[in-house]
Design a protein around this motif. Structure first.
Motif, PDB file in Angstrom:
ATOM      1  N   THR A   1    -123.778  34.268  28.476  1.00  0.00           N
ATOM      2  CA  THR A   1    -124.666  34.633  27.697  1.00  0.00           C
ATOM      3  C   THR A   1    -125.894  33.681  27.441  1.00  0.00           C
ATOM      4  O   THR A   1    -125.750  32.460  27.604  1.00  0.00           O
ATOM      5  CB  THR A   1    -124.318  35.022  26.256  1.00  0.00           C
ATOM      6  OG1 THR A   1    -123.874  33.914  25.547  1.00  0.00           O
ATOM      7  CG2 THR A   1    -122.974  35.936  26.391  1.00  0.00           C
TER       8      THR A   1
ATOM      9  N   ALA B   1    -116.663  26.026  24.512  1.00  0.00           N
ATOM     10  CA  ALA B   1    -116.831  27.206  23.900  1.00  0.00           C
ATOM     11  C   ALA B   1    -116.471  28.187  24.483  1.00  0.00           C
ATOM     12  O   ALA B   1    -116.594  29.447  24.123  1.00  0.00           O
ATOM     13  CB  ALA B   1    -118.450  27.256  23.991  1.00  0.00           C
TER      14      ALA B   1
ATOM     15  N   MET C   1    -123.783  30.878  33.042  1.00  0.00           N
ATOM     16  CA  MET C   1    -123.364  31.057  31.521  1.00  0.00           C
ATOM     17  C   MET C   1    -123.035  32.435  31.394  1.00  0.00           C
ATOM     18  O   MET C   1    -123.755  33.339  31.769  1.00  0.00           O
ATOM     19  CB  MET C   1    -124.497  30.455  30.535  1.00  0.00           C
ATOM     20  CG  MET C   1    -124.773  29.211  30.792  1.00  0.00           C
ATOM     21  SD  MET C   1    -123.458  28.087  29.729  1.00  0.00           S
ATOM     22  CE  MET C   1    -124.261  26.445  29.791  1.00  0.00           C
TER      23      MET C   1
ATOM     24  N   THR D   1    -127.142  33.029  24.485  1.00  0.00           N
ATOM     25  CA  THR D   1    -126.812  32.387  23.443  1.00  0.00           C
ATOM     26  C   THR D   1    -125.715  31.008  23.783  1.00  0.00           C
ATOM     27  O   THR D   1    -126.182  29.965  23.082  1.00  0.00           O
ATOM     28  CB  THR D   1    -126.130  33.313  22.295  1.00  0.00           C
ATOM     29  OG1 THR D   1    -126.966  34.263  21.993  1.00  0.00           O
ATOM     30  CG2 THR D   1    -125.405  32.506  21.053  1.00  0.00           C
ATOM     31  N   GLN D   2    -124.789  31.185  24.578  1.00  0.00           N
ATOM     32  CA  GLN D   2    -124.059  30.202  24.783  1.00  0.00           C
ATOM     33  C   GLN D   2    -124.876  29.117  25.626  1.00  0.00           C
ATOM     34  O   GLN D   2    -124.572  27.869  25.416  1.00  0.00           O
ATOM     35  CB  GLN D   2    -122.984  30.599  25.717  1.00  0.00           C
ATOM     36  CG  GLN D   2    -121.893  29.459  25.838  1.00  0.00           C
ATOM     37  CD  GLN D   2    -120.556  29.778  26.482  1.00  0.00           C
ATOM     38  OE1 GLN D   2    -120.061  29.705  27.700  1.00  0.00           O
ATOM     39  NE2 GLN D   2    -119.784  30.555  25.473  1.00  0.00           N
ATOM     40  N   SER D   3    -125.722  29.585  26.438  1.00  0.00           N
ATOM     41  CA  SER D   3    -126.617  28.625  27.297  1.00  0.00           C
ATOM     42  C   SER D   3    -127.474  27.832  26.487  1.00  0.00           C
ATOM     43  O   SER D   3    -127.577  26.512  26.556  1.00  0.00           O
ATOM     44  CB  SER D   3    -127.308  29.505  28.147  1.00  0.00           C
ATOM     45  OG  SER D   3    -127.957  28.771  29.100  1.00  0.00           O
TER      46      SER D   3
ATOM     47  N   ARG E   1    -119.505  23.802  27.536  1.00  0.00           N
ATOM     48  CA  ARG E   1    -119.174  25.447  27.811  1.00  0.00           C
ATOM     49  C   ARG E   1    -117.806  25.455  28.095  1.00  0.00           C
ATOM     50  O   ARG E   1    -117.503  26.665  27.408  1.00  0.00           O
ATOM     51  CB  ARG E   1    -119.950  25.722  29.325  1.00  0.00           C
ATOM     52  CG  ARG E   1    -119.860  27.255  29.571  1.00  0.00           C
ATOM     53  CD  ARG E   1    -120.336  27.422  31.086  1.00  0.00           C
ATOM     54  NE  ARG E   1    -119.292  26.996  32.214  1.00  0.00           N
ATOM     55  CZ  ARG E   1    -119.323  26.945  33.494  1.00  0.00           C
ATOM     56  NH1 ARG E   1    -120.377  27.736  33.833  1.00  0.00           N
ATOM     57  NH2 ARG E   1    -118.413  26.580  34.147  1.00  0.00           N
TER      58      ARG E   1
ATOM     59  N   GLY F   1    -116.452  29.224  27.827  1.00  0.00           N
ATOM     60  CA  GLY F   1    -117.094  29.890  28.646  1.00  0.00           C
ATOM     61  C   GLY F   1    -117.034  29.480  30.179  1.00  0.00           C
ATOM     62  O   GLY F   1    -117.554  29.688  31.086  1.00  0.00           O
TER      63      GLY F   1
ATOM     64  N   GLY G   1    -125.317  28.511  15.494  1.00  0.00           N
ATOM     65  CA  GLY G   1    -124.316  27.997  16.357  1.00  0.00           C
ATOM     66  C   GLY G   1    -124.398  26.402  16.577  1.00  0.00           C
ATOM     67  O   GLY G   1    -123.343  25.501  16.405  1.00  0.00           O
TER      68      GLY G   1
ATOM     69  N   GLU H   1    -129.140  33.134  16.385  1.00  0.00           N
ATOM     70  CA  GLU H   1    -127.674  32.485  17.271  1.00  0.00           C
ATOM     71  C   GLU H   1    -126.519  32.054  16.514  1.00  0.00           C
ATOM     72  O   GLU H   1    -125.727  31.313  16.802  1.00  0.00           O
ATOM     73  CB  GLU H   1    -128.290  31.428  18.409  1.00  0.00           C
ATOM     74  CG  GLU H   1    -128.989  32.163  19.328  1.00  0.00           C
ATOM     75  CD  GLU H   1    -129.452  31.385  20.557  1.00  0.00           C
ATOM     76  OE1 GLU H   1    -129.345  30.105  20.636  1.00  0.00           O
ATOM     77  OE2 GLU H   1    -130.389  31.859  21.321  1.00  0.00           O
TER      78      GLU H   1
ATOM     79  N   CYS I   1    -125.196  25.272  24.752  1.00  0.00           N
ATOM     80  CA  CYS I   1    -124.735  23.994  25.274  1.00  0.00           C
ATOM     81  C   CYS I   1    -126.032  23.109  25.442  1.00  0.00           C
ATOM     82  O   CYS I   1    -125.760  22.097  25.641  1.00  0.00           O
ATOM     83  CB  CYS I   1    -124.313  24.772  26.560  1.00  0.00           C
ATOM     84  SG  CYS I   1    -122.664  25.564  26.372  1.00  0.00           S
TER      85      CYS I   1
END
Ligand SMILES: *Cc1c(COP(=O)(O)O)cnc(C)c1O
Length: 360
Positions: free
Chosen positions: A60, A234, A58, A62-64, A231, A236, A94, A91, A67
């Motif tokens: 970041t 988003a 990932m 935050t994205q991890s 992901r 990613g 989100g 975060e 997800c």
């Protein structure tokens, strides 16, 4: 020579020469096609190291975490989370904004723990009035604290008994692992023991591990397949991203056990601060030292330190973080600056060093 002692965060580390060489040499491919051998190697390696079926690289943390939450929960579901936890507070909301997943935040004690009774009481019965409680999110380390294994075990057992999944925001999992090694086990073995309590774990490589970018989410094949779709949604899905995965792979080889050095430096700082009138060390665990400054002098102390080439942050009290790019001489310089500051009466302005002057 001017060297800035940057104790704001362990995110500020620069990739070492060895890490850059590993990045430059990494075989690459288009990871959206699943073709990047370096990404695939990292994902398989970390999944195996932490005891999971699969993993996903990932951009970041935050994205991890996002997800993970969206892979565990659907619209109208909820997750239980500490009210100061990163996955609730830091975060951007989100999970709610992008997934229509409602957080159920709970009070945490000084060690970051939500009481088991509070968790149990927050799990909603199957009733049309309520959101469906699907997930418990924990964070380790929390504010530098390594959570006791017994708590992780009890909280996850409680959640599973009630049919919830359990996610770990392990941004600093390896710091927690090094701090809670049992009977001479390796840092990686300790990390695997911590991870064994969870259905998914997110790990950051861009903090104490010293990589410039990147996190990895680990979980079951099914969960990671769902996370893969999210992901992409988003934004990613990345292409020749083995360039970055190579840094994470290098960090697994070279930067796990050495986190003990960062922890020792944090102790050196905390011990040096003992007995300085005007401040109190609130907590000094793993690589993070929190300090309370009396008489509202925190902002002046930060400015004084900055003028002498030492950076720290003042979000909650003052925070000093040790990492790969700080050494004992840097910590001793910071201590000398702090002592000099408190040797002055509170109302005496200390002339800042000229901008750009050689300080350390
Ligand atoms: C840093 C951090 C994250 C992720 O942060 P990113 O900046 O998005 O990589 C998540 N949780 C915790 C506890 C963190 O410290």
């Amino acid at each position: 020579m001017t060297k800035i002692i940057d104790l704001r965060s362990d995110t500020v580390t620069q990739p070492t020469a060895g890490m850059r060489a590993a990045m430059a040499a990494a075989p690459l491919g288009d990871d959206v096609f699943g073709d990047d051998p370096t990404v695939n190697a990292l994902q398989e390696r970390l999944a195996a190291l932490l005891g999971f079926e699969a993993a996903l690289f990932m951009p970041t943390g935050t994205q991890s975490n996002l997800c993970a939450i969206l892979a565990h929960c659907g619209r109208g579901d909820e997750y239980i989370v500490g009210q100061l936890a990163h996955t609730y507070r830091y975060e951007g909301g989100g999970a709610a904004v992008l997934g229509s997943v409602q957080p159920q935040p709970l009070v945490q004690d000084a060690g970051g723990q939500m009481a088991l009774a509070d968790i149990a009481a927050a799990i909603k019965p199957d009733d049309c009035h309520f959101a469906r409680t699907r997930l418990l999110c924990l964070e380790n380390t929390w504010n530098g604290h390594s959570m006791p294994d017994s708590y992780l075990q009890q909280a996850s057992a409680l959640a599973r008994e009630k049919g919830l999944a359990v996610h770990l925001d392990g941004a600093r999992l390896f710091n927690a692992a090094i701090a809670s090694r049992q009977n001479g086990e390796s840092g990686l073995a300790s990390a695997k023991r911590i991870a064994s309590h969870f259905d998914s774990v997110s790990v950051c490589f861009s903090k104490g591990m010293g990589a410039p970018v990147g996190s990895v989410l680990c979980g079951s094949k099914e969960l990671i397949a769902r996370a893969h779709r999210i992901r992409k949604m988003a934004g990613g899905g990345m292409r020749q991203v083995g360039l970055l995965a190579a840094a994470a792979n290098y960090a697994l080889d070279h930067h796990v056990e050495r986190l003990a050095d960062d922890h020792a430096l944090a102790q050196r700082l905390a011990q040096g601060l003992q007995g300085i009138a005007g401040l109190t060390v609130r907590s000094a665990q793993t690589n993070i030292v929190f300090v309370d400054v009396a008489d509202g002098r925190g902002p002046d102390l930060l400015a004084h330190l900055k003028a002498h080439g030492v950076l720290a942050t003042g979000l909650i009290g003052l925070r000093f973080v040790t990492h790969l790019d700080v050494d004992a001489a840097g910590i001793d310089h910071a201590l000398a600056c702090i002592r000099a500051f408190f040797a002055q009466p509170a109302n005496t302005a200390i002339a800042p060093a000229a901008r750009g002057a050689a300080v350390y």
